[in-house]
Scaffold this motif. Structure first.
Motif, mmCIF file in Angstrom:
data_model
loop_
_atom_site.group_PDB
_atom_site.id
_atom_site.type_symbol
_atom_site.label_atom_id
_atom_site.label_comp_id
_atom_site.label_asym_id
_atom_site.label_seq_id
_atom_site.Cartn_x
_atom_site.Cartn_y
_atom_site.Cartn_z
ATOM 1 N N GLU A 131 -80.119 50.876 -2.207
ATOM 2 C CA GLU A 131 -79.499 50.470 -0.981
ATOM 3 C C GLU A 131 -80.181 49.469 -0.677
ATOM 4 O O GLU A 131 -79.919 48.197 0.207
ATOM 5 C CB GLU A 131 -79.338 51.474 0.154
ATOM 6 N N GLU A 132 -81.679 49.357 -0.644
ATOM 7 C CA GLU A 132 -82.612 48.414 -0.220
ATOM 8 C C GLU A 132 -82.840 47.316 -1.284
ATOM 9 O O GLU A 132 -83.849 46.570 -1.327
ATOM 10 C CB GLU A 132 -83.950 48.914 0.278
ATOM 11 N N ASN A 133 -82.166 47.064 -2.464
ATOM 12 C CA ASN A 133 -82.122 46.195 -3.422
ATOM 13 C C ASN A 133 -83.573 46.534 -4.205
ATOM 14 O O ASN A 133 -83.677 45.282 -4.981
ATOM 15 C CB ASN A 133 -82.254 44.700 -2.913
ATOM 16 N N LYS A 134 -83.821 47.464 -4.436
ATOM 17 C CA LYS A 134 -85.207 48.086 -5.031
ATOM 18 C C LYS A 134 -84.565 48.315 -6.489
ATOM 19 O O LYS A 134 -83.698 49.189 -6.341
ATOM 20 C CB LYS A 134 -86.113 49.009 -4.613
ATOM 21 N N ILE A 135 -85.122 47.917 -7.664
ATOM 22 C CA ILE A 135 -84.706 48.273 -8.987
ATOM 23 C C ILE A 135 -85.441 49.604 -9.415
ATOM 24 O O ILE A 135 -86.595 49.764 -9.328
ATOM 25 C CB ILE A 135 -84.905 47.394 -9.958
ATOM 26 N N HIS A 136 -84.540 50.696 -9.758
ATOM 27 C CA HIS A 136 -85.143 51.877 -10.281
ATOM 28 C C HIS A 136 -85.036 51.997 -11.560
ATOM 29 O O HIS A 136 -85.789 53.199 -12.260
ATOM 30 C CB HIS A 136 -84.607 52.971 -9.367
ATOM 31 N N GLY A 137 -84.506 51.255 -12.557
ATOM 32 C CA GLY A 137 -84.400 51.576 -13.751
ATOM 33 C C GLY A 137 -83.432 50.260 -14.410
ATOM 34 O O GLY A 137 -82.785 49.475 -13.550
ATOM 35 N N ALA A 138 -83.354 50.229 -15.651
ATOM 36 C CA ALA A 138 -82.469 49.381 -16.345
ATOM 37 C C ALA A 138 -82.196 49.896 -17.746
ATOM 38 O O ALA A 138 -82.648 50.753 -18.322
ATOM 39 C CB ALA A 138 -83.458 47.954 -16.560
ATOM 40 N N MET A 139 -81.163 49.198 -18.173
ATOM 41 C CA MET A 139 -80.772 49.782 -19.468
ATOM 42 C C MET A 139 -80.203 48.372 -20.188
ATOM 43 O O MET A 139 -79.593 47.405 -19.534
ATOM 44 C CB MET A 139 -79.550 50.705 -19.458
ATOM 45 N N THR A 140 -80.230 48.446 -21.441
ATOM 46 C CA THR A 140 -79.710 47.240 -22.315
ATOM 47 C C THR A 140 -78.406 47.731 -23.215
ATOM 48 O O THR A 140 -78.575 48.946 -23.644
ATOM 49 C CB THR A 140 -80.770 46.583 -23.183
ATOM 50 N N ILE A 141 -77.330 47.039 -23.559
ATOM 51 C CA ILE A 141 -76.398 47.505 -24.020
ATOM 52 C C ILE A 141 -75.777 46.256 -25.086
ATOM 53 O O ILE A 141 -76.005 45.077 -24.891
ATOM 54 C CB ILE A 141 -75.224 47.716 -22.941
ATOM 55 N N THR A 142 -75.357 46.761 -26.339
ATOM 56 C CA THR A 142 -74.817 45.715 -27.285
ATOM 57 C C THR A 142 -73.289 46.252 -27.630
ATOM 58 O O THR A 142 -73.082 47.573 -27.137
ATOM 59 C CB THR A 142 -75.346 45.511 -28.520
ATOM 60 N N PHE A 143 -72.635 45.568 -28.313
ATOM 61 C CA PHE A 143 -71.122 46.133 -28.494
ATOM 62 C C PHE A 143 -71.171 46.046 -29.918
ATOM 63 O O PHE A 143 -71.549 44.815 -30.747
ATOM 64 C CB PHE A 143 -70.271 45.172 -27.761
ATOM 65 N N GLU A 144 -70.321 46.835 -30.493
ATOM 66 C CA GLU A 144 -69.854 46.822 -31.891
ATOM 67 C C GLU A 144 -68.192 46.965 -32.040
ATOM 68 O O GLU A 144 -67.822 48.083 -31.657
ATOM 69 C CB GLU A 144 -70.572 47.659 -32.783
ATOM 70 N N THR A 145 -67.556 46.327 -32.814
ATOM 71 C CA THR A 145 -66.194 46.400 -32.946
ATOM 72 C C THR A 145 -65.841 46.898 -34.391
ATOM 73 O O THR A 145 -66.290 46.406 -35.482
ATOM 74 C CB THR A 145 -65.543 44.971 -32.977
ATOM 75 N N SER A 146 -65.380 48.167 -34.543
ATOM 76 C CA SER A 146 -64.807 48.646 -35.932
ATOM 77 C C SER A 146 -63.082 48.296 -35.825
ATOM 78 O O SER A 146 -62.470 48.163 -34.848
ATOM 79 C CB SER A 146 -65.264 50.240 -35.825
ATOM 80 N N ALA A 147 -62.635 49.222 -37.085
ATOM 81 C CA ALA A 147 -61.227 49.200 -36.983
ATOM 82 C C ALA A 147 -60.675 49.854 -35.841
ATOM 83 O O ALA A 147 -59.576 49.595 -35.365
ATOM 84 C CB ALA A 147 -60.826 49.683 -38.320
ATOM 85 N N ASN A 148 -61.105 51.018 -35.342
ATOM 86 C CA ASN A 148 -60.529 51.710 -34.364
ATOM 87 C C ASN A 148 -61.104 51.878 -33.060
ATOM 88 O O ASN A 148 -60.539 52.025 -32.300
ATOM 89 C CB ASN A 148 -60.534 53.095 -35.000
ATOM 90 N N TYR A 149 -62.406 51.168 -32.899
ATOM 91 C CA TYR A 149 -63.020 51.314 -31.581
ATOM 92 C C TYR A 149 -63.870 49.958 -31.351
ATOM 93 O O TYR A 149 -64.136 49.309 -32.259
ATOM 94 C CB TYR A 149 -64.046 52.389 -31.468
ATOM 95 N N ARG A 150 -64.065 49.783 -29.987
ATOM 96 C CA ARG A 150 -64.804 48.775 -29.536
ATOM 97 C C ARG A 150 -66.197 49.448 -28.800
ATOM 98 O O ARG A 150 -65.871 50.199 -27.908
ATOM 99 C CB ARG A 150 -64.491 47.783 -28.515
ATOM 100 N N SER A 151 -67.386 49.739 -29.579
ATOM 101 C CA SER A 151 -68.172 50.771 -28.829
ATOM 102 C C SER A 151 -69.166 49.960 -28.069
ATOM 103 O O SER A 151 -69.793 48.965 -28.630
ATOM 104 C CB SER A 151 -68.917 51.233 -29.983
ATOM 105 N N ALA A 152 -69.705 50.412 -27.072
ATOM 106 C CA ALA A 152 -70.691 50.036 -26.162
ATOM 107 C C ALA A 152 -71.829 51.029 -26.452
ATOM 108 O O ALA A 152 -71.822 52.128 -26.546
ATOM 109 C CB ALA A 152 -70.582 50.335 -24.833
ATOM 110 N N ILE A 153 -72.964 50.110 -27.161
ATOM 111 C CA ILE A 153 -74.023 51.083 -27.642
ATOM 112 C C ILE A 153 -75.273 50.674 -26.642
ATOM 113 O O ILE A 153 -75.557 49.825 -26.612
ATOM 114 C CB ILE A 153 -74.572 50.623 -29.079
ATOM 115 N N PHE A 154 -75.671 51.909 -25.937
ATOM 116 C CA PHE A 154 -76.950 51.981 -25.412
ATOM 117 C C PHE A 154 -78.146 51.621 -26.294
ATOM 118 O O PHE A 154 -78.435 52.340 -27.049
ATOM 119 C CB PHE A 154 -76.978 53.117 -24.596
ATOM 120 N N THR A 155 -78.697 50.574 -26.056
ATOM 121 C CA THR A 155 -79.927 50.105 -26.904
ATOM 122 C C THR A 155 -81.236 50.710 -26.179
ATOM 123 O O THR A 155 -82.229 50.974 -26.793
ATOM 124 C CB THR A 155 -80.117 48.722 -27.326
#
Length: 136
Positions: A56-80
Motif C-alpha cells: 500500500e505504501e508503494n514498497k516493492i516486496h518481490g518480483a517475477m519474470t514471465i515469458t510466453f510460449e504458444t503451442s498447438a493447444n495452449y498459450r502458456s505463461a511461463i514463470f521464469t
C-alpha cells in the motif's frame, strides 16, 4: 499485508531494475541457465515481462519474470523467476492469472525445486512432471 501485482512495461525496466534486481538475483540462486544481466536484457527488449509485487505504501516486496510460449493447444505463461518474501500466495496468484490472461495465456507453467513445488501446490498449482538433466 496485501500486495498488488503490477506489470512493468519494457521502457521502464532500466528505471525499476535497481529496485527489483535483488529479488531476481535471489531467484537465480539454484540455476545457471540465465544471469540477472541477461534477464535485464530480455525484459528491456520485451522478450520477457516483469511483474512487481507492491504494498500500500508503494514498497516493492518481490518480483517475477514471465515469458510466453504458444503451442498447438495452449498459450502458456511461463514463470521464469520469482523472488521476494511472502509473494507466493493465492491473492498474488489470482492477480497474476488475470494479468497473464490479458496477454492471452490459457495456462501457467514453471520449473521448481521440491521445496518450491510444495509451496506452489498449496496455492493451487499442480505438479505435472520432473525435469531431469545431463550436462554435456
Amino acid at each position: 499485508m496485501t500486495l498488488k501485482v503490477q506489470v512493468v512495461n519494457a521502457q521502464y525496466v532500466a528505471q525499476i531494475w535497481p529496485l527489483v534486481e535483488k529479488f531476481i538475483v535471489a531467484a537465480l540462486e539454484h540455476t545457471d541457465d540465465v544471469t540477472a544481466e541477461q534477464i535485464k536484457v530480455y525484459l528491456a527488449n520485451g522478450t520477457w515481462f516483469l511483474l512487481a509485487m507492491i504494498d500500500e505504501e508503494n514498497k516493492i516486496h518481490g518480483a517475477m519474470t514471465i515469458t510466453f510460449e504458444t503451442s498447438a493447444n495452449y498459450r502458456s505463461a511461463i514463470f521464469t523467476t520469482i523472488g521476494g518474501k511472502g509473494v507466493v500466495n493465492k491473492d498474488v496468484l489470482e492477480q497474476v492469472c488475470g494479468i497473464v490472461k490479458s496477454f492471452g495465456a490459457t495456462r501457467i507453467q514453471c520449473l521448481a525445486r521440491d521445496s518450491a513445488v510444495r509451496l506452489y501446490e498449496r496455492i493451487g498449482l499442480c505438479k505435472k512432471a520432473t525435469l531431469m538433466e545431463l550436462k554435456l
